[in-house]
Design an enzyme around this catalytic site. Structure first.
Site, PDB file in Angstrom:
ATOM      1  N   LEU A  43       0.252 -11.175   3.079  1.00  0.00           N
ATOM      2  CA  LEU A  43       1.213 -11.751   3.284  1.00  0.00           C
ATOM      3  C   LEU A  43       2.528 -11.453   2.441  1.00  0.00           C
ATOM      4  O   LEU A  43       3.482 -10.999   3.136  1.00  0.00           O
ATOM      5  CB  LEU A  43       1.040 -13.401   3.383  1.00  0.00           C
ATOM      6  CG  LEU A  43       0.112 -14.065   4.150  1.00  0.00           C
ATOM      7  CD1 LEU A  43       0.194 -15.481   3.811  1.00  0.00           C
ATOM      8  CD2 LEU A  43       0.714 -13.810   5.601  1.00  0.00           C
ATOM      9  N   ARG A 329      -8.407 -29.698  -6.170  1.00  0.00           N
ATOM     10  CA  ARG A 329      -9.323 -28.750  -6.170  1.00  0.00           C
ATOM     11  C   ARG A 329     -10.224 -28.777  -7.558  1.00  0.00           C
ATOM     12  O   ARG A 329     -11.569 -28.896  -7.269  1.00  0.00           O
ATOM     13  CB  ARG A 329      -9.008 -27.188  -5.910  1.00  0.00           C
ATOM     14  CG  ARG A 329      -8.490 -27.085  -4.417  1.00  0.00           C
ATOM     15  CD  ARG A 329      -7.892 -25.776  -4.089  1.00  0.00           C
ATOM     16  NE  ARG A 329      -7.693 -25.834  -2.713  1.00  0.00           N
ATOM     17  CZ  ARG A 329      -6.819 -24.774  -2.301  1.00  0.00           C
ATOM     18  NH1 ARG A 329      -6.853 -23.667  -2.954  1.00  0.00           N
ATOM     19  NH2 ARG A 329      -6.741 -24.718  -0.839  1.00  0.00           N
TER      20      ARG A 329
END
Lengths: 636, 252
Positions: A43, A329
Site C-alpha cells: 500500500l 490485540r
C-alpha cells in the site's frame, strides 16, 4: 546523533497544514530532472510511486515478487479506519487520533498520529474514486463496522478482503503510470544495498531471475518494504516478507527505532505440527460477533457442544466488561496465553481457545453471519476441515505486525538525508501497539499524501544527481554485495537455510515473544549469537548466483534476521517497562496488567549501527504529550 | 487425535532455465502429515533434496493464505489441484490418499513461459492491466466518498469480479490459453461502477488490444477457466466485457 523530529510548532490541528505551507516545492517543469526510487509495492510503496509519478517525477518502482500486486498488504482482511463519522456515533478526527495514541500505549508522536487521523478521510475518498468496491448499505451509502480498541463504527471494508481491494486500487494507479511510461517497473528484484555518500545516492538490487546485480542511482529513495515479523519464522506474514532492505539501510546509517515492539495478533489459526510454514490470521473483526471462551475447568476434554453455558468462561467479557471481546490485540493475546498456560486451552495441543459464533448465528441468522465473514469461515474450514457454523473456531495468538522500524522524522525521512521510509517499515505512528484497521490507513496516508509533499521538499533542496560521478559508488556497492553472496555460497555446510530460520524463530518466540523476562532475554541473546556462528559454518546453499536461486535469496534474508534478532533482544532488555506489545513480566500490576514507566521510558529507543565488532548505541527521542493525558490503558 | 501420515509419489517438472527442454523427475516422499498444505509438502521435499545435495524445486509462493496469487501449478492436470475454489497453498494433503501419484507441472502457455521448474513469467498479465485496467483518479482529485451512491447489488457484483487474484490459472486451464476471465473480471468490475464509466469503452479496447499483443489465444466459451478459478470468478464477467466491446465497436 542528531534526532531532530521536525515536529511543526503550533496547535495540533494546524500542524500538518501549516507544515505543508512551509515545505518547499519543485516546479512542474523541473520535476522530471529528479529520480526517485520506490522499493516495495505494498500500500505505501505503490501509492507513493503512483502519486510521485503523477506529480511528474521520474520514478522507478521495485518489488521482490513477480508482480507488484502480490505485496503482503494484499492479505489484510478486516478494514481501514477513517474518521468520517458516517454513523453519527460521535467519531471525529480527534477521537481517532486519541484512540490510536492510547492504543499505542503513549509511545508514538502526537503530531504524526494526528496527521494520520486527519488524512484518513481523504484515503477513503481516493479509494472509492479508484473503484475500490467497499461494502455498501442497500441505500447505496458506504457501510461501516466496529473494530477492536474502538467504541465507534469507523471501519470501512470490502468483505474480508479489504487489503486486497485497497492494494489493487493502488496497483491500478501504479500500473496506469507504468503504462503511460512514467514509471519504470522492476519486478523480481531484491534490494541488497543502499548507496550512501552523505546523502542517499541509490540502491543495488539483485535480479532474482538472472542473478545479475544492478545499481540504480537516484536523488531520493523511498523504502516501503514492510515489517520484520518473519524473524519469528512462524508469523502471519508472507514467506518473502523480510527485514533485509531495512537492515542494510540501518548498516548504512539509518537508525532503527523500537525494534522490540511487535504485535501478536489474537485471532490466528493454532499451530498444528512442526512442518507448518506459517500461521494464518483471521481478521479480528471476527471478534465483533464471535465470543471467546475456554472451559472453566482445566483439563476439560469434552467437545465444545457438550460443555454447558455455566461451565464456560467467557473470560474477555468477564475481565473487561465494557470492551468485552473487542479489547485491543495485545490485551486479548496475553489473556488467551494466560488461559492456555493455566491449562484451560483446547485442541490437540491445548494451545488454543474457542471463538464461538453460536449466539450471533441464533440472533442474526446464518445468512447475515455468512455475508459478514463468509470468506473467513471458508478459509478456516479449508485449513482445518471444520466448519465454524458447526464447531466453534479455535484460535491462538501469532506474530502479525511490527510497530518498530526505521526511525523517521515528521517528514518520514530517516537519519540518512534523502532516504524516506513509509508504512510498516517505519516506526512512526503506532507506538507500542497498533489498533486494528490502522495499518492500511497508515500505508496509504504515507504513500498518497505525506511522501509526495515531503519528498518534494527534500528534492527542492538538492541538485539532480550527476550520473557519471556516481559510478565508483555503484561499483563499490556491487562488489560488496557480490562478496556477501559468494560467502554464503561457499559455506557448503550440511544444514538447510530453513533449519536455521526455524531455530531462530523458536529462540525469538520463547525469549522475546508474548511475555519477556530479563533472564529469558539474556539466554535468548546468547543462543542467537551461537546460532549465528553456526549459520556461517554449517549452512548449505546449493546452486549458483547466476540464476533463480530461492535458497540463496532465503539465506541472505535469514543471515540478516539473525543479526536483527540480536538488536530486538537488546531493545527489549533495555526497555524496563511493559507497554503495548512489549510485556515484561517484571513490570506488571498486581492484576497482571502491564506497568508502564512514563518517567523513564516515555521515549522511542533509537539504535545506531557502529560496526561489526561494536555494540550499537542507544539514543532516545523523548515524546511530549501536550494534548492527551497519559493514563493507564484500561479496558475493564 | 494425531494427524495421519501418508507416503506420496511425485512426478515433478524440472527445467533449469527457459532454454532447457525440461523433464519429469520422480520422487517419493514419506511421512507427509495430512494436515500439511501442498506447498509445505514441497518444502519438505526440498529439505530432503538439499540434504542429498540436489537443487530444490523452484516454485512461486508468498502469502500462503490464498490471496496473493503468487502460487500455482498443475496437479494431475488440474490448475491448483483437485479441490474446487482453492489455491495450491490452501490445498491440504488430507485430500490425497496414501501412495497417490501426483504429477506436478508449471502453467503451460506461450503467454506465460517457464522460467525454472514450476516458476513461470506472468508479466503479460501486468502489461494487460497497465494498458487500461484501472480508473484514472489522480491522487488528490477525489470527491467525498459518499457523494456517489452505488447500488448494493452492483457493488457486490463488482466485488465478486474484483476478487481475482491474478494467478493465471484461467490461462493455464483454457485450451486456447486465453486470459479472458482475468481480463473480463477487471473490465467487469470497473464498468459496473459509476466511477468507471467515463473510461469504460476506451478501457475495453485498450485491454483487448494488449491481449492480442501478448502470446495468448482467444476465448471460445469452454468455461474451463471458471472451473479452475480458485476465487470462483464467473464467466458472466467475460460476457459483460464482451458487451462493452460490442458497445465500443458500435460507437466507433
Amino acid at each position: 546523533m542528531n534526532l531532530n523530529s521536525r515536529i511543526p510548532s503550533g496547535p495540533l490541528e494546524q500542524k500538518w497544514s501549516n507544515h505543508k505551507m512551509n515545505l518547499k516545492l519543485v516546479s512542474p517543469s523541473r520535476r522530471s530532472n529528479y529520480t526517485v526510487l520506490v522499493v516495495g509495492t505494498g500500500l505505501a510503496g505503490a501509492s507513493a510511486a503512483a502519486s510521485l509519478s503523477e506529480m511528474g517525477y521520474n520514478v522507478k518502482s521495485f518489488c521482490i515478487q513477480d508482480s507488484p500486486r502480490r505485496a503482503h498488504s494484499i492479505a489484510a482482511q478486516g478494514g481501514i479506519n477513517a474518521a468520517k463519522n458516517y454513523c453519527n456515533d460521535g467519531d471525529s478526527i480527534f477521537r481517532l487520533f486519541y484512540d490510536t495514541i492510547k492504543g499505542g500505549d503513549y509511545r508514538a508522536r502526537e503530531a504524526n498520529v494526528y496527521r494520520l487521523a486527519e488524512l484518513s478521510n481523504n484515503i477513503i475518498d481516493q479509494c472509492v474514486a479508484q473503484g475500490v468496491p467497499f461494502a455498501r448499505e442497500y441505500s447505496g451509502y458506504l457501510a461501516n463496522r466496529s473494530f477492536g480498541g474502538a467504541q465507534v463504527s469507523r471501519t470501512f471494508y470490502a468483505r474480508g478482503q479489504t487489503g486486497q481491494q485497497l492494494l489493487l486500487g493502488a496497483y491500478g494507479a501504479l500500473m496506469k503510470e507504468v503504462g503511460r511510461g512514467n514509471i519504470e517497473l522492476f519486478s523480481r528484484r531484491e534490494m541488497l544495498d543502499l548507496i550512501v555518500d552523505e546523502a542517499v545516492k541509490g540502491i543495488t538490487v539483485r535480479n532474482l531471475i538472472s542473478g545479475e546485480l544492478e545499481t540504480h542511482m537516484a536523488d531520493a529513495v523511498v523504502l516501503a518494504t514492510g515489517g520484520y515479523s518473519n524473524v519469528f519464522f512462524l508469523s502471519t506474514n508472507a514467506m518473502a516478507s523480510n527485514v533485509t532492505a531495512a537492515w542494510r539501510a540501518y548498516k548504512k546509517g539509518a537508525c532503527f527505532a523500537n525494534p522490540c515492539f511487535v504485535q501478536i495478533h489474537p485471532t490466528c489459526m493454532p499451530l498444528e505440527g512442526d512442518t507448518q510454514s506459517k500461521l494464518t490470521l483471521m481478521s479480528e473483526s471476527l471478534r465483533n460477533d464471535g465470543r471467546v471462551w475456554v472451559p472453566k475447568r482445566s483439563g476439560d476434554t469434552r467437545n465444545p457442544s457438550e460443555i454447558p453455558e455455566e461451565e464456560r468462561d467467557y473470560f474477555l467479557e468477564r475481565i473487561y466488561p465494557s470492551f468485552g471481546n473487542l479489547v485491543p490485540r495485545d490485551v486479548a493475546a496475553r489473556s488467551m496465553k494466560k488461559q492456555c498456560d493455566e491449562g484451560r486451552g483446547v485442541g490437540e495441543y491445548k494451545m488454543s481457545v474457542y471463538l464461538d459464533f453460536g449466539k450471533a448465528i441464533d440472533k442474526f441468522g446464518k445468512n447475515v453471519i455468512f455475508e459478514k465473514y463468509g470468506n473467513l469461515f471458508d478459509m478456516y474450514d479449508r485449513i482445518t476441515g471444520e466448519s465454524p457454523f458447526q464447531v466453534p473456531m479455535r484460535i491462538y495468538p501469532a506474530v502479525h505486525y511490527t510497530m518498530g522500524g526505521l526511525w523517521v522524522d515528521y517528514n518520514l525521512m530517516s537519519t540518512i538525508p534523502g532516504l524516506f521510509v513509509l508504512g510498516e517499515a517505519n516506526f512512526s505512528d503506532h507506538g507500542a501497539n497498533r489498533l486494528g484497521a490502522s495499518a492500511l490507513m497508515q500505508g496509504l496516508a504515507d504513500g498518497y499524501f505525506v511522501a509526495p509533499a515531503t519528498v518534494s521538499d527534500y528534492l527542492a533542496s538538492v541538485d539532480p544527481i550527476q550520473k557519471d560521478k556516481s559510478s565508483t559508488l555503484a561499483e563499490d556497492s556491487k562488489q560488496k554485495v557480490n562478496q556477501h553472496i559468494s560467502t554464503l555460497l561457499k559455506v557448503k555446510g550440511n544444514k538447510t537455510v530453513d533449519y536455521f530460520h526455524k531455530k531462530l524463530g523458536q529462540i525469538m518466540w520463547n525469549h522475546c515473544g508474548i511475555a519477556r523476562t530479563p533472564k529469558g532475554l539474556e539466554e535468548g541473546l546468547s543462543l542467537i549469537l551461537e546460532l549465528k556462528e553456526r549459520f556461517w559454518s554449517e549452512v548449505n546453499v546449493l546452486g549458483s548466483a547466476k540464476d533463480l536461486n530461492q535458497s540463496l535469496e532465503k539465506a541472505g534474508r535469514v543471515a540478516d534476521f539473525l543479526e536483527y534478532g540480536e538488536l530486538m533482544i537488546l531493545d527489549a532488555m533495555s526497555r524496563n517497562e511493559s507497554c503495548g506489545g512489549h510485556f515484561r513480566e517484571d513490570f506488571q500490576t498486581d492484576k497482571g496488567d502491564p506497568l508502564r514507566n512514563d518517567k523513564d521510558f516515555c521515549h522511542a529507543s533509537v539504535w545506531e549501527y557502529k560496526d561489526k565488532n561494536q555494540a550499537p548505541s542507544r539514543h532516545q527521542e523523548e515524546l511530549l504529550f501536550e494534548n492527551v493525558k497519559l493514563s493507564q490503558r484500561s479496558y475493564e | 487425535m494425531m494427524s495421519k501420515k501418508i507416503t506420496l509419489n511425485f512426478k515433478i517438472w524440472r527445467q533449469s532455465s527457459p532454454e532447457d527442454k525440461g523433464k519429469f523427475k520422480e520422487y517419493q516422499l514419506e511421512d507427509v502429515s495430512v494436515s500439511m498444505s501442498f506447498l509445505e509438502t514441497l518444502d519438505l521435499l526440498n529439505e530432503k533434496l538439499v540434504a542429498q545435495n540436489e537443487e530444490p524445486v523452484a516454485f512461486d509462493h508468498d502469502c500462503r493464505e490464498g490471496i496473493c496469487g503468487m502460487c500455482g501449478a498443475m496437479v494431475n492436470g488440474e490448475a491448483h489441484g483437485p479441490l474446487k475454489d482453492t489455491t495450491l497453498c490452501q490445498l491440504h494433503m488430507r485430500h490425497f490418499k496414501d501412495q497417490d501419484t501426483l504429477v506436478v507441472e508449471p502453467w503451460r502457455s506461450a503467454g506465460m513461459p517457464v522460467v525454472k521448474d514450476l516458476v513461470v513469467d506472468r508479466s503479460a498479465l501486468d502489461r494487460i492491466v497497465s494498458s487500461g485496467g484501472y480508473i484514472s483518479a489522480k491522487t488528490g482529485s477525489a470527491p467525498d466518498a459518499n457523494a456517489t451512491l452505488i447500488d448494493k447489488e452492483k457493488a457486490d457484483l463488482a466485488m465478486d469480479a474484483a476478487s481475482c487474484i491474478g494467478c493465471g490459472a484461467c490461462v493455464a486451464a483454457c485450451p486456447n490459453a486465453s486470459p479472458m476471465l482475468f481480463v473480463g473480471a477487471k473490465i467487469s468490475q470497473l464498468s459496473l461502477l459509476p466511477q468507471g464509466q467515463p473510461e469504460s469503452l476506451q478501457r475495453v479496447e485498450d485491454m483487448l488490444d494488449q491481449v492480442d499483443e501478448e502470446n495468448f489465444g482467444h476465448c471460445s466459451n469452454t468455461y474451463e477457466c471458471e472451473a479452475a478459478c480458485p476465487k470462483s470468478i464467473s464467466v458472466s464477467n467475460i460476457a459483460r466485457a464482451n458487451r462493452q466491446s460490442i458497445l465500443k465497436s458500435l460507437k466507433g
